[in-house]
Design a protein around this motif. Structure first.
Motif, PDB file in Angstrom:
ATOM      1  N   ASP A   1     -21.271  51.530 -18.438  1.00 42.65           N
ATOM      2  CA  ASP A   1     -19.992  51.346 -17.772  1.00 42.65           C
ATOM      3  C   ASP A   1     -18.867  51.189 -18.776  1.00 42.65           C
ATOM      4  O   ASP A   1     -18.985  50.457 -19.761  1.00 42.65           O
ATOM      5  CB  ASP A   1     -20.048  50.127 -16.853  1.00 42.65           C
ATOM      6  N   ASP A   2     -17.772  51.851 -18.504  1.00 41.28           N
ATOM      7  CA  ASP A   2     -16.630  51.849 -19.412  1.00 41.28           C
ATOM      8  C   ASP A   2     -15.783  50.602 -19.176  1.00 41.28           C
ATOM      9  O   ASP A   2     -14.645  50.678 -18.691  1.00 41.28           O
ATOM     10  CB  ASP A   2     -15.807  53.121 -19.221  1.00 41.28           C
ATOM     11  N   TYR A   3     -16.338  49.472 -19.510  1.00 42.82           N
ATOM     12  CA  TYR A   3     -15.672  48.196 -19.372  1.00 42.82           C
ATOM     13  C   TYR A   3     -15.523  47.528 -20.735  1.00 42.82           C
ATOM     14  O   TYR A   3     -16.184  47.896 -21.709  1.00 42.82           O
ATOM     15  CB  TYR A   3     -16.464  47.250 -18.460  1.00 42.82           C
ATOM     16  N   TYR A   4     -14.658  46.547 -20.757  1.00 42.80           N
ATOM     17  CA  TYR A   4     -14.507  45.687 -21.914  1.00 42.80           C
ATOM     18  C   TYR A   4     -15.079  44.322 -21.551  1.00 42.80           C
ATOM     19  O   TYR A   4     -14.686  43.724 -20.550  1.00 42.80           O
ATOM     20  CB  TYR A   4     -13.049  45.584 -22.322  1.00 42.80           C
TER      21      TYR A   4
ATOM     22  N   ILE B   1     -16.131  42.942 -26.599  1.00 47.27           N
ATOM     23  CA  ILE B   1     -16.956  44.021 -27.101  1.00 47.27           C
ATOM     24  C   ILE B   1     -16.935  45.118 -26.047  1.00 47.27           C
ATOM     25  O   ILE B   1     -16.982  44.848 -24.845  1.00 47.27           O
ATOM     26  CB  ILE B   1     -18.394  43.548 -27.418  1.00 47.27           C
ATOM     27  N   ASN B   2     -16.835  46.361 -26.487  1.00 47.08           N
ATOM     28  CA  ASN B   2     -16.703  47.440 -25.529  1.00 47.08           C
ATOM     29  C   ASN B   2     -18.024  48.178 -25.311  1.00 47.08           C
ATOM     30  O   ASN B   2     -19.064  47.806 -25.850  1.00 47.08           O
ATOM     31  CB  ASN B   2     -15.575  48.403 -25.931  1.00 47.08           C
ATOM     32  N   GLN B   3     -17.951  49.224 -24.519  1.00 51.24           N
ATOM     33  CA  GLN B   3     -19.137  49.986 -24.147  1.00 51.24           C
ATOM     34  C   GLN B   3     -19.909  50.507 -25.340  1.00 51.24           C
ATOM     35  O   GLN B   3     -21.140  50.619 -25.294  1.00 51.24           O
ATOM     36  CB  GLN B   3     -18.703  51.150 -23.249  1.00 51.24           C
TER      37      GLN B   3
ATOM     38  N   THR C   1     -15.656  45.865 -31.367  1.00 48.36           N
ATOM     39  CA  THR C   1     -15.157  44.528 -31.067  1.00 48.36           C
ATOM     40  C   THR C   1     -13.705  44.369 -31.455  1.00 48.36           C
ATOM     41  O   THR C   1     -13.174  45.097 -32.308  1.00 48.36           O
ATOM     42  CB  THR C   1     -15.974  43.444 -31.789  1.00 48.36           C
ATOM     43  N   SER C   2     -13.068  43.393 -30.839  1.00 50.74           N
ATOM     44  CA  SER C   2     -11.717  43.005 -31.161  1.00 50.74           C
ATOM     45  C   SER C   2     -11.585  41.521 -30.886  1.00 50.74           C
ATOM     46  O   SER C   2     -12.180  41.006 -29.939  1.00 50.74           O
ATOM     47  CB  SER C   2     -10.707  43.803 -30.332  1.00 50.74           C
ATOM     48  N   TYR C   3     -10.801  40.841 -31.718  1.00 46.57           N
ATOM     49  CA  TYR C   3     -10.708  39.396 -31.627  1.00 46.57           C
ATOM     50  C   TYR C   3      -9.270  38.927 -31.660  1.00 46.57           C
ATOM     51  O   TYR C   3      -8.390  39.583 -32.240  1.00 46.57           O
ATOM     52  CB  TYR C   3     -11.462  38.727 -32.777  1.00 46.57           C
ATOM     53  N   ASN C   4      -9.051  37.779 -31.045  1.00 49.45           N
ATOM     54  CA  ASN C   4      -7.802  37.070 -31.196  1.00 49.45           C
ATOM     55  C   ASN C   4      -7.657  36.698 -32.674  1.00 49.45           C
ATOM     56  O   ASN C   4      -8.550  36.060 -33.239  1.00 49.45           O
ATOM     57  CB  ASN C   4      -7.820  35.820 -30.328  1.00 49.45           C
ATOM     58  N   PRO C   5      -6.563  37.080 -33.311  1.00 49.55           N
ATOM     59  CA  PRO C   5      -6.427  36.786 -34.739  1.00 49.55           C
ATOM     60  C   PRO C   5      -6.597  35.307 -35.086  1.00 49.55           C
ATOM     61  O   PRO C   5      -7.074  34.991 -36.180  1.00 49.55           O
ATOM     62  CB  PRO C   5      -5.006  37.272 -35.063  1.00 49.55           C
ATOM     63  N   SER C   6      -6.235  34.430 -34.182  1.00 53.22           N
ATOM     64  CA  SER C   6      -6.345  33.004 -34.460  1.00 53.22           C
ATOM     65  C   SER C   6      -7.789  32.521 -34.508  1.00 53.22           C
ATOM     66  O   SER C   6      -8.058  31.434 -35.029  1.00 53.22           O
ATOM     67  CB  SER C   6      -5.568  32.194 -33.419  1.00 53.22           C
TER      68      SER C   6
ATOM     69  N   SER D   1     -17.633  35.661 -33.299  1.00 56.74           N
ATOM     70  CA  SER D   1     -18.426  36.877 -33.394  1.00 56.74           C
ATOM     71  C   SER D   1     -19.033  37.184 -32.033  1.00 56.74           C
ATOM     72  O   SER D   1     -19.674  36.323 -31.433  1.00 56.74           O
ATOM     73  CB  SER D   1     -19.530  36.736 -34.446  1.00 56.74           C
ATOM     74  N   ILE D   2     -18.808  38.378 -31.556  1.00 55.26           N
ATOM     75  CA  ILE D   2     -19.353  38.827 -30.283  1.00 55.26           C
ATOM     76  C   ILE D   2     -20.337  39.952 -30.541  1.00 55.26           C
ATOM     77  O   ILE D   2     -20.046  40.887 -31.290  1.00 55.26           O
ATOM     78  CB  ILE D   2     -18.239  39.293 -29.329  1.00 55.26           C
ATOM     79  N   SER D   3     -21.492  39.860 -29.933  1.00 55.32           N
ATOM     80  CA  SER D   3     -22.522  40.868 -30.105  1.00 55.32           C
ATOM     81  C   SER D   3     -23.188  41.162 -28.767  1.00 55.32           C
ATOM     82  O   SER D   3     -22.899  40.520 -27.755  1.00 55.32           O
ATOM     83  CB  SER D   3     -23.560  40.421 -31.143  1.00 55.32           C
TER      84      SER D   3
END
Length: 125
Positions: A32-35, A53-55, A59-64, A70-72
């Motif tokens: 599924d094309d979700y975030y 984390i995407n399909q 990954t992308s993170y809040n800079p703060s 870490s998302i996996s």
């Protein structure tokens, strides 16, 4: 429909790592094309985005929080996880996983279609 459920230890000692798992049902995190995102809510700061984390596993993170977060994924279990290192009492919050499309290409809570109930994680000795 898609359902999300957070799980993990609800008590974490300062300086240790917070670790949470979001189990996704009714959909596939690889198909599924979700975030697939993590966010948290505190009484002082309100809702704060942590990252996603995407399909494809990007990954992308809040800079703060990028230096500590870490998302996996565990694709075989249809799960994604959050690791937040070096926690302090200020990290005490209700943590939510959420998913949806990003029509505008930028994460915001209104772009999330499905939410877990949330899990309260308390950082305390």
């Amino acid at each position: 429909q898609v359902q999300l459920q957070e799980s993990g230890p609800e008590l974490v000692e300062p300086s240790q790592a917070l670790s949470l798992t979001c189990t996704v049902s009714g959909g596939s995190i690889t198909t599924d094309d979700y975030y697939y995102s993590w966010t948290r809510h505190t009484t002082g700061k309100g809702l704060e985005w942590i990252g996603y984390i995407n399909q494809s596993g990007g990954t992308s993170y809040n800079p703060s929080l990028q230096s500590r977060a870490s998302i996996s994924r565990a694709t075989s279990k249809n799960q994604f996880t959050l690791q937040l290192s070096s926690v302090t009492p200020e990290d005490t919050a209700v943590y939510y996983c959420a998913t949806g499309t990003l029509p505008g290409g930028v994460w915001d809570s209104n772009s999330m279609d499905y939410w877990g109930k949330g899990i309260l994680v308390t950082v305390s000795p």
